[in-house]
Write an enzyme that holds these catalytic residues in place. Structure first.
Site, mmCIF file in Angstrom:
data_model
loop_
_atom_site.group_PDB
_atom_site.id
_atom_site.type_symbol
_atom_site.label_atom_id
_atom_site.label_comp_id
_atom_site.label_asym_id
_atom_site.label_seq_id
_atom_site.Cartn_x
_atom_site.Cartn_y
_atom_site.Cartn_z
ATOM 1 N N ARG A 43 0.560 -1.250 -0.017
ATOM 2 C CA ARG A 43 0.000 -0.098 -0.124
ATOM 3 C C ARG A 43 1.123 1.274 0.032
ATOM 4 O O ARG A 43 0.320 2.308 -0.351
ATOM 5 C CB ARG A 43 -0.990 0.097 1.183
ATOM 6 C CG ARG A 43 -2.237 -0.840 1.176
ATOM 7 C CD ARG A 43 -3.023 -0.717 2.288
ATOM 8 N NE ARG A 43 -3.107 -1.445 3.241
ATOM 9 C CZ ARG A 43 -3.674 -2.046 3.973
ATOM 10 N NH1 ARG A 43 -5.021 -1.343 4.086
ATOM 11 N NH2 ARG A 43 -3.497 -2.561 5.191
ATOM 12 N N LYS A 176 15.027 -26.300 6.620
ATOM 13 C CA LYS A 176 16.214 -26.172 6.849
ATOM 14 C C LYS A 176 17.156 -27.560 6.466
ATOM 15 O O LYS A 176 16.358 -28.638 6.658
ATOM 16 C CB LYS A 176 16.287 -26.304 8.843
ATOM 17 C CG LYS A 176 15.889 -25.078 9.180
ATOM 18 C CD LYS A 176 16.191 -25.047 10.672
ATOM 19 C CE LYS A 176 15.456 -23.554 11.447
ATOM 20 N NZ LYS A 176 16.413 -22.388 11.461
ATOM 21 N N ASP A 229 3.781 -20.136 19.108
ATOM 22 C CA ASP A 229 4.674 -19.826 18.072
ATOM 23 C C ASP A 229 5.639 -20.688 17.871
ATOM 24 O O ASP A 229 6.247 -20.422 16.617
ATOM 25 C CB ASP A 229 5.344 -18.439 18.876
ATOM 26 C CG ASP A 229 6.417 -17.651 18.023
ATOM 27 O OD1 ASP A 229 5.913 -17.176 16.949
ATOM 28 O OD2 ASP A 229 7.482 -17.639 18.481
ATOM 29 N N HIS A 234 6.758 -25.619 14.596
ATOM 30 C CA HIS A 234 8.091 -25.950 14.343
ATOM 31 C C HIS A 234 8.292 -27.459 15.123
ATOM 32 O O HIS A 234 8.710 -28.356 14.621
ATOM 33 C CB HIS A 234 9.261 -24.993 14.637
ATOM 34 C CG HIS A 234 8.915 -23.714 14.101
ATOM 35 N ND1 HIS A 234 8.577 -23.567 12.881
ATOM 36 C CD2 HIS A 234 9.127 -22.407 14.513
ATOM 37 C CE1 HIS A 234 8.522 -22.342 12.604
ATOM 38 N NE2 HIS A 234 8.980 -21.396 13.407
HETATM 39 C C1 BG6 Z 1 9.744 -18.207 14.185
HETATM 40 C C2 BG6 Z 1 9.259 -17.676 15.379
HETATM 41 O O1 BG6 Z 1 8.632 -18.712 13.846
HETATM 42 O O2 BG6 Z 1 10.916 -18.788 14.579
HETATM 43 C C3 BG6 Z 1 10.168 -16.736 16.139
HETATM 44 O O3 BG6 Z 1 7.877 -16.691 15.113
HETATM 45 C C4 BG6 Z 1 11.502 -17.550 16.435
HETATM 46 O O4 BG6 Z 1 9.597 -16.364 17.532
HETATM 47 C C5 BG6 Z 1 11.829 -18.283 14.980
HETATM 48 O O5 BG6 Z 1 12.428 -16.678 17.076
HETATM 49 C C6 BG6 Z 1 12.895 -19.150 15.202
HETATM 50 O O6 BG6 Z 1 13.501 -19.564 13.987
HETATM 51 P P1 BG6 Z 1 15.055 -19.884 13.652
HETATM 52 O O7 BG6 Z 1 14.987 -20.290 12.347
HETATM 53 O O8 BG6 Z 1 15.924 -18.990 14.280
HETATM 54 O O9 BG6 Z 1 15.280 -21.162 14.730
#
Ligand code: BG6
Length: 485
Positions: A43, A176, A229, A234
């Site tokens: 935007r 990764k 989060d 993850h």
């Molecule tokens: C993100 C989270 O998905 O992954 C963050 O929102 C976190 O809070 C990050 O810091 C960690 O990713 P990595 O690749 O640095 O382990």
């Protein structure tokens, strides 16, 4: 592969920090189709001014001093285009359809680098102006809701316009290198699979520890917390890769089906289980690498009224299936921990009969450690005889150490986004999350959040720079085990 990439929210943090650097590196490695165009829209009309320069300066910042290749930059910057367009407005988006994406034979990848709250109106506008078509794919990233219900709402709005195989849900952990290597380690080698079950494995630990705090994104983080989060996505994705059955192939459906079975086999937690098997923590002021750091509620942007959001969580999870019955999976993640590392530890059982007497004390059983970061590699801890003539046959734990950077010396380890963006271009969704997986993950996590709420379980304080609250150490010590750090 003839395609274009449209990045909506193209002047935001995600785009500058991750997407453009990843695309530049793909160009450097000659992985981008020669005619690929990268169109950024936002935007903000001021962004068009000097857009390529901004991409370049942030690229330099994230390249740790490595120089930009001028020839590649020339090619790459010629692909870039920024337009001031409000993507929720059909009239504005129509300009793209009539002036930019006129050739419908080219694949179109639309990356929504925007808050999920506007996914639905953007997708509606894309559809209304005719940009949604069979050779179009859409890429989205978390937070995909804050519970199962809100996820389904987001998902239903997409499912009304796209087929499931057009939607690419990113979990950057899956891009990764070592995470992909986990698939190779388990399914390209015959060695581990016969042992990969409750007969030989005592327990599994999955840790993602960070030294950073909520820095700069306090408000966003405060609405999520460590459970939503990190664990919902993850950590559970890593758990799936460790626990899943061998898929029939690497085809997306085969891998997704096996991961889904794991998520659906996670033992749901009652209020009592949540109380006994989870720990919430929140950091208070402490020390990070020799520097004093504030507590979570004193961070910049923090609410004056404080917060009950967790910045640390530890969970003892169980998988109710034949392979894993009785094998605990200990999950742990936190901000402002002592060290940054992400690791999976597979702890094997002790030998059934100890002919070496009390040298086989606890802690000497074989252990496989898969390190995702910072130094990526795999270590296998074995008991070995100490060389010498000593009658007592002294033993010592040694490790077979496979460090990726030592073995593949001249190979650059690509960033997760490079792999994932390339896979979207190729139309391969194996390393992405299917909707039913995300839903199943939410379902399990919702049970924990509900247990915390019902039990009024407040986060336990831990000092920044430590390994989390003492309750987390107690959670695993109670079972006669300890965290590997
Ligand atoms: C993100 C989270 O998905 O992954 C963050 O929102 C976190 O809070 C990050 O810091 C960690 O990713 P990595 O690749 O640095 O382990």
């Amino acid at each position: 592969m003839i395609c274009d990439i449209l990045i909506i929210g193209g002047d935001g943090d995600l785009a500058f920090r991750k997407l453009y650097p990843a695309l530049y590196h793909l160009d450097l490695d000659s992985c981008l189709p020669s005619c690929l165009r990268i169109v950024s829209v936002s935007r903000n009309s001021a962004s068009a001014e000097g857009f390529a320069d901004k991409v370049r300066s942030l690229l330099l910042k994230h390249k740790d001093g490595e120089a930009v290749d001028e020839a590649v930059w020339k090619r790459f910057s010629a692909r870039l285009q920024h337009m001031a367009i409000n993507a929720t407005s059909e009239a504005e988006l129509a300009r793209l359809r009539t002036h930019v994406f006129t050739d419908t034979s080219r694949d179109l990848i639309v990356y929504l680098a925007t808050p999920p709250a506007i996914f639905a109106p953007i997708c509606q506008s894309l559809w209304a102006v005719g940009l949604v078509r069979d050779n179009m794919r859409i890429v989205i990233e978390k937070p995909l809701g804050h519970d199962r219900e809100s996820f389904l709402q987001i998902n239903n709005s997409l499912a009304a316009l796209f087929d499931e195989d057009q939607v690419y849900r990113i979990d950057h952990y899956l891009g990764k290198e070592t995470v992909q290597n986990l698939l190779a380690m388990r399914f390209a080698n015959a060695l581990f699979e016969p042992l990969w079950n409750s007969n030989y494995i005592d327990h599994v630990q999955i840790t993602a520890a960070e030294t950073v705090g909520a820095e700069g994104r306090w408000q966003f983080y405060d609405e999520a917390g460590a459970l939503r989060d990190m664990v919902q996505n993850h950590l559970l994705q890593l758990l799936c890769l460790v626990a899943m059955e061998p898929p029939a192939s690497l085809a997306p459906w085969a891998v997704h089906d096996e991961k889904l079975k794991v998520l659906r086999s996670l033992a749901p937690m009652s209020k009592r289980d949540v109380h006994d098997n989870t720990v919430r923590g929140q950091y208070v002021a402490g020390n990070n690498g020799g520097q004093a750091v504030p507590g979570y509620t004193q961070e910049e942007g923090a609410k004056a009224s404080g917060s009950l959001t967790e910045t640390f969580v530890a969970i003892k999870a169980e998988i109710n299936n034949w392979r894993w019955a009785g094998v605990p999976f200990y999950l742990r993640t936190g901000k402002r921990m002592q060290k940054r590392f992400s690791e999976i530890v597979v702890q094997f059982n002790e030998v059934p009969h100890a002919i070496f007497g009390d040298q086989m004390r606890s802690g000497t059983a074989n252990r496989l450690v898969i390190r995702l970061q910072p130094e990526e590699g795999i270590r296998l801890h074995l008991l070995n005889k100490v060389p010498g003539l000593d009658d007592a046959m002294p033993l010592e734990v040694v490790s077979l150490n496979l460090s990726l950077s030592d073995v593949f010396t001249h190979r650059r380890v690509p960033d997760a986004y490079e792999r994932l963006l390339l896979d979207v271009m190729r139309g391969n969704s194996t390393l992405f999350m299917r909707a039913d997986q995300v839903e199943a993950a939410w379902q399990w996590v919702d049970g924990i959040a509900a247990g915390w709420h019902a039990g009024k379980q407040r986060p336990m304080p831990y000092v920044a720079g430590s390994w989390g609250p003492s309750e987390s150490i107690a959670l695993i010590a109670r079972d006669g085990r300890n965290w590997q750090e």
